[in-house]
Design a protein around this motif. Structure first.
Motif, PDB file in Angstrom:
ATOM      1  N   SER A  48      86.806 101.268 -47.035  1.00 55.63           N
ATOM      2  CA  SER A  48      86.521 101.998 -45.804  1.00 55.63           C
ATOM      3  C   SER A  48      87.493 103.166 -45.683  1.00 55.63           C
ATOM      4  CB  SER A  48      86.672 101.076 -44.587  1.00 55.63           C
ATOM      5  OG  SER A  48      88.028 100.682 -44.410  1.00 55.63           O
ATOM      6  N   LYS A  49      87.080 104.191 -44.971  1.00 59.17           N
ATOM      7  CA  LYS A  49      87.891 105.389 -44.813  1.00 59.17           C
ATOM      8  C   LYS A  49      89.216 105.060 -44.130  1.00 59.17           C
ATOM      9  CE  LYS A  49      87.610 110.069 -42.815  1.00 59.17           C
ATOM     10  NZ  LYS A  49      88.648 109.952 -41.762  1.00 59.17           N
ATOM     11  N   GLU A  50      89.162 104.222 -43.086  1.00 63.41           N
ATOM     12  CA  GLU A  50      90.381 103.964 -42.318  1.00 63.41           C
ATOM     13  C   GLU A  50      91.413 103.182 -43.124  1.00 63.41           C
ATOM     14  OE1 GLU A  50      87.258 100.862 -40.949  1.00 63.41           O
ATOM     15  OE2 GLU A  50      87.327 102.994 -41.495  1.00 63.41           O
ATOM     16  N   MET A  51      90.967 102.230 -43.970  1.00 64.28           N
ATOM     17  CA  MET A  51      91.930 101.468 -44.759  1.00 64.28           C
ATOM     18  C   MET A  51      92.486 102.314 -45.894  1.00 64.28           C
ATOM     19  SD  MET A  51      93.506  98.567 -44.771  1.00 64.28           S
ATOM     20  CE  MET A  51      92.541  97.314 -43.913  1.00 64.28           C
TER      21      MET A  51
ATOM     22  N   MET B   5      93.462  95.851 -38.582  1.00 63.77           N
ATOM     23  CA  MET B   5      92.143  96.348 -38.975  1.00 63.77           C
ATOM     24  C   MET B   5      91.248  95.212 -39.484  1.00 63.77           C
ATOM     25  SD  MET B   5      92.938  99.868 -41.047  1.00 63.77           S
ATOM     26  CE  MET B   5      93.874 101.226 -40.343  1.00 63.77           C
ATOM     27  N   LEU B   6      91.848  94.291 -40.214  1.00 63.34           N
ATOM     28  CA  LEU B   6      91.055  93.250 -40.864  1.00 63.34           C
ATOM     29  C   LEU B   6      90.584  92.169 -39.902  1.00 63.34           C
ATOM     30  CD1 LEU B   6      93.139  92.684 -44.147  1.00 63.34           C
ATOM     31  CD2 LEU B   6      91.001  93.968 -43.905  1.00 63.34           C
ATOM     32  N   LEU B   7      91.436  91.770 -38.985  1.00 62.54           N
ATOM     33  CA  LEU B   7      91.117  90.618 -38.141  1.00 62.54           C
ATOM     34  C   LEU B   7      89.839  90.787 -37.308  1.00 62.54           C
ATOM     35  CD1 LEU B   7      94.744  89.575 -37.231  1.00 62.54           C
ATOM     36  CD2 LEU B   7      93.014  88.081 -38.258  1.00 62.54           C
ATOM     37  N   PRO B   8      89.611  91.928 -36.649  1.00 60.99           N
ATOM     38  CA  PRO B   8      88.350  92.077 -35.916  1.00 60.99           C
ATOM     39  C   PRO B   8      87.125  92.050 -36.836  1.00 60.99           C
ATOM     40  CG  PRO B   8      89.959  93.707 -35.179  1.00 60.99           C
ATOM     41  CD  PRO B   8      90.511  93.088 -36.422  1.00 60.99           C
ATOM     42  N   LYS B   9      87.282  92.549 -38.056  1.00 57.78           N
ATOM     43  CA  LYS B   9      86.168  92.529 -39.005  1.00 57.78           C
ATOM     44  C   LYS B   9      85.854  91.097 -39.421  1.00 57.78           C
ATOM     45  CE  LYS B   9      87.090  97.163 -40.854  1.00 57.78           C
ATOM     46  NZ  LYS B   9      87.348  97.983 -42.063  1.00 57.78           N
ATOM     47  N   LEU B  10      86.894  90.293 -39.617  1.00 57.04           N
ATOM     48  CA  LEU B  10      86.675  88.893 -39.964  1.00 57.04           C
ATOM     49  C   LEU B  10      86.032  88.149 -38.795  1.00 57.04           C
ATOM     50  CD1 LEU B  10      86.957  86.448 -41.770  1.00 57.04           C
ATOM     51  CD2 LEU B  10      89.372  86.293 -41.124  1.00 57.04           C
TER      52      LEU B  10
ATOM     53  N   ASP C 193      89.579  94.350 -47.202  1.00 50.91           N
ATOM     54  CA  ASP C 193      88.727  95.192 -46.361  1.00 50.91           C
ATOM     55  C   ASP C 193      87.338  95.360 -46.979  1.00 50.91           C
ATOM     56  OD1 ASP C 193      88.415  97.195 -44.125  1.00 50.91           O
ATOM     57  OD2 ASP C 193      88.130  98.541 -45.825  1.00 50.91           O
ATOM     58  N   ILE C 194      87.307  95.588 -48.272  1.00 51.32           N
ATOM     59  CA  ILE C 194      86.024  95.745 -48.967  1.00 51.32           C
ATOM     60  C   ILE C 194      85.213  94.448 -48.898  1.00 51.32           C
ATOM     61  CG2 ILE C 194      84.945  96.162 -51.218  1.00 51.32           C
ATOM     62  CD1 ILE C 194      87.599  97.809 -51.851  1.00 51.32           C
ATOM     63  N   LEU C 195      85.871  93.323 -49.114  1.00 49.09           N
ATOM     64  CA  LEU C 195      85.178  92.035 -49.060  1.00 49.09           C
ATOM     65  C   LEU C 195      84.583  91.786 -47.675  1.00 49.09           C
ATOM     66  CD1 LEU C 195      87.646  89.819 -51.111  1.00 49.09           C
ATOM     67  CD2 LEU C 195      85.286  90.361 -51.731  1.00 49.09           C
ATOM     68  N   LEU C 196      85.311  92.160 -46.636  1.00 47.73           N
ATOM     69  CA  LEU C 196      84.784  91.975 -45.281  1.00 47.73           C
ATOM     70  C   LEU C 196      83.600  92.894 -45.020  1.00 47.73           C
ATOM     71  CD1 LEU C 196      88.103  91.455 -43.320  1.00 47.73           C
ATOM     72  CD2 LEU C 196      86.206  89.836 -43.488  1.00 47.73           C
ATOM     73  N   ARG C 197      83.626  94.089 -45.568  1.00 46.14           N
ATOM     74  CA  ARG C 197      82.486  95.002 -45.425  1.00 46.14           C
ATOM     75  C   ARG C 197      81.252  94.430 -46.137  1.00 46.14           C
ATOM     76  NH1 ARG C 197      83.160 100.316 -44.203  1.00 46.14           N
ATOM     77  NH2 ARG C 197      81.883 101.070 -45.933  1.00 46.14           N
TER      78      ARG C 197
ATOM     79  N   GLY D  64      78.634  94.761 -33.280  1.00 51.03           N
ATOM     80  CA  GLY D  64      77.256  94.429 -33.594  1.00 51.03           C
ATOM     81  C   GLY D  64      76.665  95.317 -34.674  1.00 51.03           C
ATOM     82  N   GLU D  65      77.457  96.298 -35.111  1.00 53.26           N
ATOM     83  CA  GLU D  65      76.973  97.221 -36.153  1.00 53.26           C
ATOM     84  C   GLU D  65      77.037  96.556 -37.508  1.00 53.26           C
ATOM     85  OE1 GLU D  65      79.167 100.836 -35.917  1.00 53.26           O
ATOM     86  OE2 GLU D  65      78.609 101.249 -33.831  1.00 53.26           O
ATOM     87  N   VAL D  66      76.260  97.089 -38.449  1.00 52.74           N
ATOM     88  CA  VAL D  66      76.227  96.570 -39.810  1.00 52.74           C
ATOM     89  C   VAL D  66      77.021  97.497 -40.720  1.00 52.74           C
ATOM     90  CG1 VAL D  66      74.773  95.950 -41.777  1.00 52.74           C
ATOM     91  CG2 VAL D  66      73.943  95.573 -39.436  1.00 52.74           C
ATOM     92  N   SER D  67      77.939  96.936 -41.472  1.00 51.50           N
ATOM     93  CA  SER D  67      78.746  97.744 -42.397  1.00 51.50           C
ATOM     94  C   SER D  67      77.852  98.299 -43.507  1.00 51.50           C
ATOM     95  CB  SER D  67      79.848  96.889 -43.029  1.00 51.50           C
ATOM     96  OG  SER D  67      80.780  96.471 -42.059  1.00 51.50           O
ATOM     97  N   GLU D  68      77.975  99.592 -43.710  1.00 48.88           N
ATOM     98  CA  GLU D  68      77.265 100.244 -44.822  1.00 48.88           C
ATOM     99  C   GLU D  68      78.136 100.190 -46.057  1.00 48.88           C
ATOM    100  OE1 GLU D  68      74.203 101.439 -44.963  1.00 48.88           O
ATOM    101  OE2 GLU D  68      73.804 100.846 -42.898  1.00 48.88           O
ATOM    102  N   LEU D  69      77.552  99.784 -47.173  1.00 48.56           N
ATOM    103  CA  LEU D  69      78.311  99.757 -48.416  1.00 48.56           C
ATOM    104  C   LEU D  69      78.312 101.146 -49.034  1.00 48.56           C
ATOM    105  CD1 LEU D  69      77.155  96.386 -49.993  1.00 48.56           C
ATOM    106  CD2 LEU D  69      78.963  96.853 -48.333  1.00 48.56           C
ATOM    107  N   ASN D  70      79.486 101.547 -49.562  1.00 43.33           N
ATOM    108  CA  ASN D  70      79.585 102.897 -50.123  1.00 43.33           C
ATOM    109  C   ASN D  70      78.714 103.056 -51.356  1.00 43.33           C
ATOM    110  OD1 ASN D  70      81.360 103.451 -48.107  1.00 43.33           O
ATOM    111  ND2 ASN D  70      83.189 103.380 -49.360  1.00 43.33           N
ATOM    112  N   VAL D  71      78.609 102.022 -52.158  1.00 45.88           N
ATOM    113  CA  VAL D  71      77.762 102.073 -53.348  1.00 45.88           C
ATOM    114  C   VAL D  71      76.919 100.810 -53.372  1.00 45.88           C
ATOM    115  CG1 VAL D  71      77.662 102.144 -55.867  1.00 45.88           C
ATOM    116  CG2 VAL D  71      79.433 103.404 -54.659  1.00 45.88           C
TER     117      VAL D  71
END
Length: 481
Positions: free
Chosen positions: A17-20, A126-131, A345-349, A474-481
């Protein structure tokens, strides 16, 4: 030189992700050093050291580095072979009124270690809310499918039935352990603070002419400016690398969870019972156009493996430190700390993307149940016959013979499992011929699985997610690739 002509880690260039990626960027690293030098100067001035308002103002005005600042620092580091002193020099160039007091009394680890602790803290924030978001979404999935019976597996062999929702709760429970571990690691983080060359604060005691109270106050003020509740009371030149190991162990444990979930999803995709999202124009194979490969889950397993193994690096680095510090920790920590956070971060996305669009195929699940349930239902048939007065041993023997005959038809001839038809035709089981179908209802084989799902989600999950309620997305993470 174009970035295409030099190696870049896929963690930042392909997946993160850009922020991480920004958190562990050179710009953020060196800006944080400058911020730490400013906080030190502000606290020293407050405690009476001769630092001018102009010096503070110039430092505040140049916290963000320009391309020229990076060039000056790079040239100086090339000459001096010391990154911290190179950046002290570069900062002094743009804040000349402060040039003489930047880094006053400090050692290199004042900025490097304190900055790393800031990054650990922000990274976990950053990670905890995503988890928490992944757990929340997967919990909704579990409740939706709490009643859908499915084959359970032990030894990767068909076992008693469970439900799709109950299986999801196995994943959720492990993710709750990760939430607990990462939260604890976050809350345990302290600040290195202002400790000097070997942690004795001798340089600062000299600056303040032996005034112990002012040295302690300096440590407290800088810690507060950095946003930490406390500083470690004991450090060497560095904060204990046990802290890195503690944090990375929690992240590595989550990496193992990601592998576990990804592995289950890959097996379920192979049996066509459940699939990860598959986009309209996605290509599964360059050769086999029909394929729907579980590439998200495979990536999750791949990166989870990498993250799990970083725990060994952190432990080895901690144990290799001698006395007050050795520098063999430096290069590997520059790699492992960013890598562990970027990978988590990537794994959570990926997890968020997958659990937001899981596809379940009830018809396939039911067909697979029908293939195996006759064997699993035999205990019900035996118990019912015993209740009607038959010998358990006799019932067991007849079932054994019929089961082996049916199994041979399946394995040797590739035919459907016809055990139920054999039972319905065998005279021994005449008393229960009319009950066979009801004794085969999958819902009677899942035990308390539906109730367990509801109770687990309503109690354990709800309580664990309560602190994160406002940050669950509630949003869905978009994968970069």
């Amino acid at each position: 030189m174009s970035s295409n002509n030099i190696y870049q880690t896929p963690l930042s260039s392909r997946y993160a992700s850009k922020e991480m990626a920004e958190l562990f960027s050179p710009a953020m690293r060196f800006r944080t050093w400058r911020q730490l030098w400013l906080w030190l100067a502000m606290a020293e001035k407050q405690l009476g050291l001769p630092i001018s308002d102009e010096a503070i103002a110039q430092m505040e005005a140049h916290l963000d580095l320009t391309d020229e600042d990076f060039a000056v620092a790079a040239e100086e580091e090339k000459r001096r072979r010391h990154d911290v002193m190179a950046h002290v020099h570069a900062f002094g160039q743009v804040a000349p009124a402060a040039a003489g007091i930047i880094h006053w009394g400090a050692t290199s680890c004042y900025c490097t270690d304190n900055a790393d602790l800031i990054f650990l803290q922000k990274g976990l924030d950053m990670l905890l809310p995503k988890l928490a978001t992944v757990i929340d979404k997967l919990s909704k999935f579990a409740v939706e499918y709490k009643d859908l019976a499915t084959l359970g597996y032990t030894h990767y062999q068909p076992a008693q039935l469970t439900t799709v929702g109950k299986r999801a709760c196995l994943w959720i429970q492990d993710l709750l352990f990760d939430l607990r571990n990462l939260t604890r690691a976050r809350n345990d983080l302290g600040f290195r603070g202002v400790k000097g060359t070997t942690g004795t604060q001798a340089s600062f005691l000299a600056i303040f002419n032996g005034d112990h109270d002012k040295v302690q106050e300096l440590d407290r003020l800088v810690t507060k400016l950095a946003g930490f509740e406390y500083a470690y009371p004991i450090t060497s030149q560095t904060y204990s690398r046990k802290i890195d190991a503690d944090t990375i162990n929690a992240l590595s444990s989550f990496g193992a969870t990601a592998q576990r979930i990804g592995g289950d999803l890959r097996h379920l995709a192979a049996s066509k019972e459940m699939e990860e999202p598959f986009e309209k124009d996605q290509i599964g194979s360059s050769a086999m156009a029909y394929k729907r490969n579980p590439m998200r889950s495979e990536r999750m397993c791949s990166l989870g493996r990498h993250l799990s193994n970083l725990a060994k690096d952190a432990l080895d680095t901690y144990s290799a430190q001698w006395f007050e510090r050795t520098l063999d920790d430096s290069a590997i920590r520059r790699i492992d700390i960013p890598s562990s956070f970027l990978t988590a971060d990537i794994l959570l996305r990926i997890l968020d993307n997958v659990v937001s669009g899981l596809v379940v195929y009830p018809a396939v699940i039911n067909r697979r149940i029908k293939e195996e349930l006759p064997f699993m239902a035999t205990e019900n048939f035996i118990m019912r016959m015993v209740a009607l007065g038959a010998s358990r041993q006799d019932a067991h023997e007849v079932i054994r013979v019929l089961s082996h005959e049916a199994s041979a038809e399946v394995k040797m001839k590739g035919k459907d499992n016809d055990l139920i038809e054999r039972i319905k035709k065998h005279e021994f089981f005449r008393p229960i011929w009319g009950e066979v179908d009801s004794l085969m209802d999958p819902k009677t084989f899942v035990g308390r699985a539906p109730e367990q799902v509801v109770q687990f989600v309503e109690k354990e999950v709800k309580e664990a997610l309560a602190p994160w309620k406002e940050k669950i997305s509630g949003e869905v993470s978009e994968l970069n690739v």
